[in-house]
Scaffold this motif. Structure first.
Motif, short mmCIF file in Angstrom:
data_model
loop_
_atom_site.label_atom_id
_atom_site.label_comp_id
_atom_site.label_asym_id
_atom_site.label_seq_id
_atom_site.Cartn_x
_atom_site.Cartn_y
_atom_site.Cartn_z
N GLU A 95 0.87 -0.83 -0.58
CA GLU A 95 -0.41 -0.05 0.18
C GLU A 95 0.87 1.15 -0.03
O GLU A 95 1.69 1.41 0.57
N ALA A 96 0.85 1.95 -0.72
CA ALA A 96 1.53 2.86 -0.78
C ALA A 96 0.74 4.25 -2.16
O ALA A 96 -0.02 4.11 -2.55
N ASP A 97 0.77 6.09 -1.55
CA ASP A 97 -0.01 6.36 -2.11
C ASP A 97 1.01 6.92 -3.08
O ASP A 97 0.00 7.65 -3.81
N ASP A 98 1.76 6.85 -3.49
CA ASP A 98 2.85 7.53 -4.86
C ASP A 98 3.22 6.25 -5.25
O ASP A 98 3.75 5.17 -4.71
N ARG A 99 3.91 6.27 -6.89
CA ARG A 99 5.05 5.56 -7.25
C ARG A 99 5.97 5.47 -6.69
O ARG A 99 6.48 4.06 -5.59
N ALA A 100 6.79 6.56 -5.81
CA ALA A 100 8.27 7.10 -4.91
C ALA A 100 7.61 5.79 -3.99
O ALA A 100 8.65 4.83 -3.46
N GLY A 101 6.64 6.03 -2.93
CA GLY A 101 6.95 5.38 -2.00
C GLY A 101 6.44 3.92 -2.15
O GLY A 101 6.94 2.73 -1.46
N PHE A 102 5.82 3.38 -3.45
CA PHE A 102 5.44 2.15 -3.85
C PHE A 102 6.97 1.89 -4.27
O PHE A 102 7.19 0.13 -3.42
N LEU A 103 7.95 1.98 -4.71
CA LEU A 103 8.41 1.21 -4.84
C LEU A 103 9.93 1.37 -4.21
O LEU A 103 10.86 0.14 -3.66
N LYS A 104 9.78 2.34 -3.37
CA LYS A 104 9.89 1.34 -1.23
C LYS A 104 10.14 0.72 -0.72
O LYS A 104 10.71 0.06 -1.01
N ARG A 161 16.13 -7.78 -11.20
CA ARG A 161 15.09 -7.23 -13.61
C ARG A 161 13.95 -7.10 -12.77
O ARG A 161 13.47 -6.21 -13.33
N MET A 162 13.20 -7.16 -12.08
CA MET A 162 11.85 -7.13 -11.26
C MET A 162 11.62 -5.47 -11.06
O MET A 162 11.52 -5.24 -11.21
N GLU A 163 13.01 -5.21 -10.61
CA GLU A 163 12.89 -3.88 -9.56
C GLU A 163 13.60 -2.46 -11.22
O GLU A 163 12.34 -2.17 -11.21
N ARG A 164 13.85 -2.94 -11.44
CA ARG A 164 14.06 -2.49 -12.52
C ARG A 164 12.78 -2.51 -13.32
O ARG A 164 12.68 -1.49 -14.47
N ALA A 165 12.28 -3.17 -14.54
CA ALA A 165 11.20 -3.40 -14.31
C ALA A 165 9.94 -1.88 -13.98
O ALA A 165 9.06 -1.53 -15.15
N ALA A 166 10.15 -2.13 -12.87
CA ALA A 166 9.26 -1.19 -12.14
C ALA A 166 9.49 0.14 -12.69
O ALA A 166 9.01 1.32 -12.12
N ALA A 167 10.63 0.20 -12.02
CA ALA A 167 11.46 1.16 -12.43
C ALA A 167 11.58 2.06 -13.14
O ALA A 167 10.74 3.64 -13.68
N GLN A 168 11.40 1.27 -14.31
CA GLN A 168 11.12 1.58 -16.22
C GLN A 168 10.40 2.07 -16.53
O GLN A 168 10.14 2.05 -17.73
N SER A 169 9.25 1.33 -15.71
CA SER A 169 7.73 1.37 -16.54
C SER A 169 7.29 2.42 -16.98
O SER A 169 6.61 2.46 -18.17
N GLY A 170 7.67 3.40 -15.87
CA GLY A 170 7.39 5.05 -16.38
C GLY A 170 5.75 5.30 -16.42
O GLY A 170 4.59 6.11 -15.97
N VAL A 174 2.26 -0.27 -11.86
CA VAL A 174 3.61 -0.55 -11.62
C VAL A 174 2.96 -2.01 -11.41
O VAL A 174 3.90 -3.21 -11.75
N ARG A 175 2.94 -2.52 -10.49
CA ARG A 175 2.05 -3.72 -10.33
C ARG A 175 1.79 -4.52 -11.36
O ARG A 175 2.37 -6.25 -11.69
N GLU A 176 1.44 -3.54 -12.91
CA GLU A 176 1.25 -4.47 -13.81
C GLU A 176 2.33 -5.09 -14.54
O GLU A 176 2.56 -6.14 -15.00
N ALA A 177 3.42 -4.13 -14.61
CA ALA A 177 4.50 -4.30 -15.19
C ALA A 177 5.36 -5.21 -14.34
O ALA A 177 5.96 -5.96 -15.31
N LEU A 178 4.84 -5.11 -13.54
CA LEU A 178 5.88 -6.91 -12.49
C LEU A 178 5.22 -7.82 -12.79
O LEU A 178 5.92 -8.87 -12.90
N ARG A 179 3.49 -8.05 -13.22
CA ARG A 179 3.13 -9.15 -13.34
C ARG A 179 3.75 -9.62 -14.98
O ARG A 179 4.01 -10.97 -14.73
#
Ligand code: MRU
Length: 359
Positions: free
Chosen positions: A73-82, A107-116, A123-128
């Protein structure tokens, strides 16, 4: 009759939001599928070797991280990635030696970070998508390892393998066993000798089980019989898997592999390491830099025995892996071709091919 080979070793059950694995601690007696949803269950499954083998651990962790992301659970993308990073660190702490674990998580973290993607949902969908891509690639890579490994052998060869670098260590086909399965399908008539692999018996419980289930001529030997089968002229080549190849070609694999390599050299038998590029760690200069997992002494004294087989209180040392120096390795089989010494050059060429294929 259904066989162990009818099941993927690792999979994502999208409807149950679960990582599905075969519980390898119960094999060969029982084929039980586990549906794991919680992070501590996935961590424990990796630590306890319910899922094991370098590529399978990587795929399991990738799926595990996607499942973790569903709960974040996170309010924004940065909080989610952390929070995602914290979850990746946790899974990565389960076992230290197989680089596939940290490779897949990074590789998973990169996919999340680079998904835009702007929102946690996206971001969850990119990770899936990424964990499914890692899963699919593992199957394709093992097929190609099989083709490349098969160029090194002839019909009728006697092959020796150590531990389990088979289907049960990947999604399908295995690494060191991929040429065995492929050769078998093409009528090569291999005779495969499996070291039992003390102390956790991956060769006895897993490799001899899966190869014989496939109809391959399989003979189980104790680890201390390898010299004798070699001396008798029964072995034409050794194929082993690997948990981490260093940039100079030193290869960490299940404890006992080094001894097999030394024997192979003594008897003039080629010793091949089969390693997907995800197992090759160009950031680790030599084998001396590889962290070797040490496990509980109970695995030597008690596990698999009906009663304890060592004195109470005896000191034990139980490293799970050893490093075979590159000068004992005849070739490293990758999905991009067969690398030979000098490995610092040939492994770089393998990665150049990988990069070119990506473009
Ligand atoms: O401790 P394990 O059973 O995970 O060790 C596995 C091995 O050593 C395998 O040979 C290696 O991971 C290669 S698997 C394709």
């Amino acid at each position: 009759m259904p066989s162990i080979l009818d099941h993927d070793t690792v999979a994502l059950d999208e409807s149950a939001h679960a990582l599905v694995i075969i519980d390898q601690t119960l094999l060969p007696g029982e084929i039980k599928l586990l549906h794991l949803t919680k992070q501590n269950e996935i961590w424990e499954a990796i630590k306890a070797l319910r899922v094991r083998g370098a590529p399978a651990i990587g795929v399991a962790a990738a799926i595990g991280l996607y499942l973790a992301a569903r709960e974040i659970e996170a309010d924004d993308r940065a909080g989610f990635l952390k929070k995602l990073h914290g979850a990746a660190d946790y899974l990565n702490s389960a076992r230290p030696t197989a680089v596939n674990l940290s490779w897949a998580l990074a590789r998973m973290e990169r996919a999340a970070a680079q998904s835009g993607a702007e929102t946690p949902e996206k971001v969850r969908e990119a990770l899936r998508r990424e964990c499914l891509a890692i899963w699919e690639e593992d199957i394709d890579v093992c097929r190609r390892l099989g083709e490349n490994g098969l160029t090194l052998v002839k019909p009728g060869f006697g092959l020796l393998t150590h531990c389990n670098a088979g289907q049960l260590a990947t999604v399908r086909y295995g690494t060191a066993t991929a040429p065995m399965y492929l050769g078998h399908a093409r009528g090569y008539g291999f005779r495969v000798y499996c070291d039992e692999t003390r102390p956790l018996l991956q060769g006895a419980r897993l490799t001899s089980f899966e190869l014989s289930s496939a109809g391959i001529d399989t003979t189980l030997i104790c680890d201390n019989m390898a010299a004798s089968v070699m001396k008798k002229g029964l072995i034409d080549a050794v194929f082993v898997g690997c948990d981490r190849v260093a940039a100079n070609g030193d290869a960490a694999n299940k404890i006992g592999t080094l001894g097999v390599a030394i024997l192979a050299k003594h008897f003039g038998i080629p010793f091949y390491v089969v390693a997907p590029s995800s197992t090759i760690d160009m950031n680790t200069p030599t084998g001396a830099d590889i962290v070797i997992e040490e496990r509980d002494g109970g695995e030597i004294c008690e596990m698999w025995y009906e009663r304890r087989m060592a004195p109470e209180g005896i000191k034990t040392w139980n490293p799970a892996f050893d490093v075979t120096e590159h000068d004992l390795v005849s070739a490293i089989v990758t999905e991009y071709g067969v690398a030979r010494a000098p490995y610092d050059v040939s492994l770089r060429e393998i990665f150049a091919k990988k990069e070119a294929a990506r473009k």
